[in-house]
Design a protein around this motif. Structure first.
Motif, PDB file in Angstrom:
ATOM      1  N   THR A   2      44.121  39.804  66.083  1.00 28.07           N
ATOM      2  CA  THR A   2      43.596  40.086  64.747  1.00 28.07           C
ATOM      3  C   THR A   2      42.133  40.524  64.841  1.00 28.07           C
ATOM      4  N   SER A   3      41.720  41.291  63.852  1.00 31.74           N
ATOM      5  CA  SER A   3      40.320  41.720  63.799  1.00 31.74           C
ATOM      6  C   SER A   3      39.454  40.542  63.361  1.00 31.74           C
ATOM      7  N   LEU A   4      38.162  40.662  63.583  1.00 35.13           N
ATOM      8  CA  LEU A   4      37.228  39.644  63.099  1.00 35.13           C
ATOM      9  C   LEU A   4      37.308  39.544  61.578  1.00 35.13           C
ATOM     10  N   TYR A   5      37.501  40.677  60.930  1.00 38.47           N
ATOM     11  CA  TYR A   5      37.634  40.740  59.470  1.00 38.47           C
ATOM     12  C   TYR A   5      38.822  39.885  59.012  1.00 38.47           C
ATOM     13  N   GLU A   6      39.971  40.067  59.645  1.00 39.21           N
ATOM     14  CA  GLU A   6      41.161  39.293  59.291  1.00 39.21           C
ATOM     15  C   GLU A   6      40.959  37.815  59.604  1.00 39.21           C
ATOM     16  N   HIS A   7      40.370  37.532  60.764  1.00 38.09           N
ATOM     17  CA  HIS A   7      40.151  36.145  61.160  1.00 38.09           C
ATOM     18  C   HIS A   7      39.243  35.418  60.163  1.00 38.09           C
ATOM     19  N   GLU A  92      24.072  29.672  60.252  1.00 39.09           N
ATOM     20  CA  GLU A  92      24.184  28.404  59.527  1.00 39.09           C
ATOM     21  C   GLU A  92      25.129  28.565  58.334  1.00 39.09           C
ATOM     22  N   THR A  93      25.043  29.690  57.654  1.00 40.87           N
ATOM     23  CA  THR A  93      25.879  29.936  56.484  1.00 40.87           C
ATOM     24  C   THR A  93      27.346  30.078  56.877  1.00 40.87           C
ATOM     25  N   PHE A  94      27.627  30.779  57.951  1.00 44.04           N
ATOM     26  CA  PHE A  94      29.002  30.876  58.447  1.00 44.04           C
ATOM     27  C   PHE A  94      29.521  29.497  58.845  1.00 44.04           C
ATOM     28  N   GLU A  95      28.663  28.710  59.481  1.00 40.99           N
ATOM     29  CA  GLU A  95      29.041  27.352  59.889  1.00 40.99           C
ATOM     30  C   GLU A  95      29.405  26.513  58.659  1.00 40.99           C
ATOM     31  N   GLU A  96      28.552  26.557  57.648  1.00 40.08           N
ATOM     32  CA  GLU A  96      28.778  25.775  56.428  1.00 40.08           C
ATOM     33  C   GLU A  96      30.040  26.214  55.689  1.00 40.08           C
ATOM     34  N   ALA A  97      30.432  27.457  55.872  1.00 43.09           N
ATOM     35  CA  ALA A  97      31.657  27.967  55.238  1.00 43.09           C
ATOM     36  C   ALA A  97      32.907  27.553  56.009  1.00 43.09           C
ATOM     37  N   GLY A  98      32.718  26.846  57.129  1.00 44.01           N
ATOM     38  CA  GLY A  98      33.849  26.367  57.916  1.00 44.01           C
ATOM     39  C   GLY A  98      34.497  27.438  58.776  1.00 44.01           C
ATOM     40  N   LEU A  99      33.734  28.483  59.106  1.00 50.04           N
ATOM     41  CA  LEU A  99      34.301  29.600  59.855  1.00 50.04           C
ATOM     42  C   LEU A  99      34.059  29.535  61.357  1.00 50.04           C
ATOM     43  N   PHE A 100      33.366  28.507  61.809  1.00 47.39           N
ATOM     44  CA  PHE A 100      33.019  28.464  63.230  1.00 47.39           C
ATOM     45  C   PHE A 100      33.809  27.449  64.038  1.00 47.39           C
ATOM     46  N   ALA A 103      35.368  29.013  68.778  1.00 47.31           N
ATOM     47  CA  ALA A 103      34.165  29.332  69.567  1.00 47.31           C
ATOM     48  C   ALA A 103      34.026  30.831  69.825  1.00 47.31           C
ATOM     49  N   ALA A 104      35.146  31.514  70.010  1.00 49.99           N
ATOM     50  CA  ALA A 104      35.088  32.961  70.265  1.00 49.99           C
ATOM     51  C   ALA A 104      34.603  33.708  69.027  1.00 49.99           C
ATOM     52  N   PHE A 105      35.039  33.266  67.845  1.00 50.47           N
ATOM     53  CA  PHE A 105      34.567  33.899  66.613  1.00 50.47           C
ATOM     54  C   PHE A 105      33.076  33.637  66.427  1.00 50.47           C
ATOM     55  N   ARG A 106      32.659  32.416  66.683  1.00 54.16           N
ATOM     56  CA  ARG A 106      31.236  32.065  66.587  1.00 54.16           C
ATOM     57  C   ARG A 106      30.408  32.957  67.508  1.00 54.16           C
ATOM     58  N   HIS A 133      16.105  53.112  66.172  1.00 56.57           N
ATOM     59  CA  HIS A 133      17.193  52.777  67.096  1.00 56.57           C
ATOM     60  C   HIS A 133      18.182  53.936  67.060  1.00 56.57           C
ATOM     61  N   PRO A 134      18.802  54.293  68.186  1.00 54.36           N
ATOM     62  CA  PRO A 134      19.690  55.458  68.206  1.00 54.36           C
ATOM     63  C   PRO A 134      21.004  55.301  67.440  1.00 54.36           C
ATOM     64  N   ILE A 135      21.409  54.104  67.091  1.00 57.37           N
ATOM     65  CA  ILE A 135      22.682  53.924  66.382  1.00 57.37           C
ATOM     66  C   ILE A 135      22.601  54.592  65.004  1.00 57.37           C
ATOM     67  N   ARG A 136      23.664  55.329  64.669  1.00 58.27           N
ATOM     68  CA  ARG A 136      23.703  56.049  63.392  1.00 58.27           C
ATOM     69  C   ARG A 136      25.007  55.835  62.635  1.00 58.27           C
ATOM     70  N   ALA A 137      25.735  54.805  63.001  1.00 56.99           N
ATOM     71  CA  ALA A 137      26.989  54.481  62.321  1.00 56.99           C
ATOM     72  C   ALA A 137      27.180  52.972  62.362  1.00 56.99           C
ATOM     73  N   VAL A 138      27.931  52.470  61.401  1.00 54.14           N
ATOM     74  CA  VAL A 138      28.227  51.040  61.383  1.00 54.14           C
ATOM     75  C   VAL A 138      28.946  50.690  62.674  1.00 54.14           C
ATOM     76  N   PRO A 139      28.410  49.748  63.442  1.00 50.39           N
ATOM     77  CA  PRO A 139      29.077  49.381  64.700  1.00 50.39           C
ATOM     78  C   PRO A 139      30.387  48.651  64.423  1.00 50.39           C
ATOM     79  N   ARG A 140      31.364  48.900  65.250  1.00 48.57           N
ATOM     80  CA  ARG A 140      32.651  48.201  65.146  1.00 48.57           C
ATOM     81  C   ARG A 140      32.618  47.040  66.110  1.00 48.57           C
ATOM     82  N   TRP A 141      32.573  45.839  65.558  1.00 48.46           N
ATOM     83  CA  TRP A 141      32.466  44.640  66.394  1.00 48.46           C
ATOM     84  C   TRP A 141      33.840  44.101  66.687  1.00 48.46           C
ATOM     85  N   THR A 142      34.046  43.648  67.900  1.00 48.06           N
ATOM     86  CA  THR A 142      35.317  43.052  68.296  1.00 48.06           C
ATOM     87  C   THR A 142      35.034  41.643  68.818  1.00 48.06           C
ATOM     88  N   TRP A 143      36.063  40.996  69.278  1.00 48.60           N
ATOM     89  CA  TRP A 143      35.918  39.665  69.848  1.00 48.60           C
ATOM     90  C   TRP A 143      35.010  39.683  71.072  1.00 48.60           C
TER      91      TRP A 143
END
Length: 147
Positions: A2-7, A92-100, A103-106, A133-143
């Motif tokens: 699953t994507s990080l978004y789905e997770h 801290e906010t992700f932690e408080e939301a119970g999303l961590f 460990a891999a998602f964290r 910075h040379p990046i010019r597009a939203v980066p696609r983050w994976t696990w």
């Protein structure tokens, strides 16, 4: 896999996390110098960016574009203390939301926010386009980090 978004739970969960983060940033003694006023669409924009980065819909790119992101950070002169505090409060906010519980998602979220805050900091000090910075597009983050 699953994507990080789905997770994370999709838009609803990410919007709730971004809203909680934004409230903290507006009140934080270090961050409130960057988040100086409540902007009605800021939480939506944060959500769109994170969702897209995590493999969700491309709303940020479609509705705002990466040049918008560069423009809003330019001239902010983000300090190391502000960048480090941003990362700390975001995690801290992700932690408080119970999303961590995972460990891999964290680790993926940490690498995402560390990278993004470094890009924002660099762009905030750029006096010329060559200093951005040379990046010019939203980066696609994976696990495993950025694709």
């Amino acid at each position: 896999m699953t994507s990080l978004y789905e997770h994370a739970g999709g838009d609803e969960v990410l919007h709730r996390v971004e809203a909680a983060f934004y409230e903290k940033a507006l009140a934080d003694p270090v961050l409130k110098t960057l988040f100086t006023e409540r902007r009605p669409l800021h939480v939506d924009h944060l959500t769109w960016f994170t969702a897209e980065s995590f493999g969700g819909p491309e709303r940020f790119t479609d509705r705002l574009g990466f040049d918008y992101l560069i423009a809003v950070h330019r001239g902010l002169q983000i300090t190391d203390e502000q960048r480090e505090r941003f990362v700390e409060v975001y995690l801290e906010t992700f932690e408080e939301a119970g999303l961590f519980d995972d460990a891999a998602f964290r680790a993926a979220v940490r690498s995402h926010v560390e990278f993004g805050s470094a890009v924002a900091q660099q762009n905030s000090h750029a006096e010329t386009d060559d200093q951005l910075h040379p990046i010019r597009a939203v980066p696609r983050w994976t696990w495993d980090g950025d694709e």
